[in-house]
Design a protein around this motif. Structure first.
Motif, PDB file in Angstrom:
ATOM      1  N   ALA A   3      16.301 -30.190   6.108  1.00 52.66           N
ATOM      2  CA  ALA A   3      17.425 -30.207   7.049  1.00 52.66           C
ATOM      3  C   ALA A   3      18.709 -29.747   6.371  1.00 52.66           C
ATOM      4  O   ALA A   3      19.502 -29.003   6.971  1.00 52.66           O
ATOM      5  N   TRP A  19      18.462 -26.006   5.994  1.00 51.20           N
ATOM      6  CA  TRP A  19      18.642 -25.370   7.307  1.00 51.20           C
ATOM      7  C   TRP A  19      20.120 -25.326   7.680  1.00 51.20           C
ATOM      8  O   TRP A  19      20.623 -24.310   8.150  1.00 51.20           O
ATOM      9  N   ARG A  20      20.812 -26.431   7.437  1.00 49.09           N
ATOM     10  CA  ARG A  20      22.231 -26.493   7.775  1.00 49.09           C
ATOM     11  C   ARG A  20      23.040 -25.512   6.927  1.00 49.09           C
ATOM     12  O   ARG A  20      23.951 -24.849   7.416  1.00 49.09           O
ATOM     13  N   SER A  44      22.275 -21.949   8.189  1.00 53.87           N
ATOM     14  CA  SER A  44      22.848 -21.606   9.492  1.00 53.87           C
ATOM     15  C   SER A  44      24.368 -21.461   9.436  1.00 53.87           C
ATOM     16  O   SER A  44      24.950 -20.754  10.256  1.00 53.87           O
ATOM     17  N   SER A  45      25.005 -22.109   8.471  1.00 53.83           N
ATOM     18  CA  SER A  45      26.463 -21.982   8.360  1.00 53.83           C
ATOM     19  C   SER A  45      26.878 -20.761   7.543  1.00 53.83           C
ATOM     20  O   SER A  45      28.058 -20.447   7.475  1.00 53.83           O
TER      21      SER A  45
END
Length: 78
Positions: A41, A44-45, A48-49
């Motif tokens: 997670a 992923w964060r 994505s940023s």
């Protein structure tokens, strides 16, 4: 006359029960799985940023402005 079993010195005592073994195994696997999910997670964060892309670009271009000698040193170390 009763027969008494003798144990050698230094011999290990037999295990008396295995009631909690599956619970401990479950907790260990659940903790490892939870850590894996949290790490995924977080990745992923970051992806994505755009943070991972920025880190990759900074790492790839850190010797572009330093000249040919620095770039060749970087290639030789790699």
């Amino acid at each position: 006359m009763a027969v008494v079993a003798r144990r050698r010195r230094g011999a290990a005592l037999p295990l008396r029960g295995k009631e909690g073994q599956s619970t401990i195994e479950f907790l260990l696997v659940a903790a490892a799985f939870s850590a894996l999910c949290c790490a995924l997670a977080a990745m992923w964060r970051a992806a994505s940023s755009g943070r991972m892309l920025a880190l990759a670009m900074d790492a790839a271009s850190h010797n572009l402005g330093a000249g040919v000698v620095a770039a060749l040193k970087d290639i030789a170390v790699f």
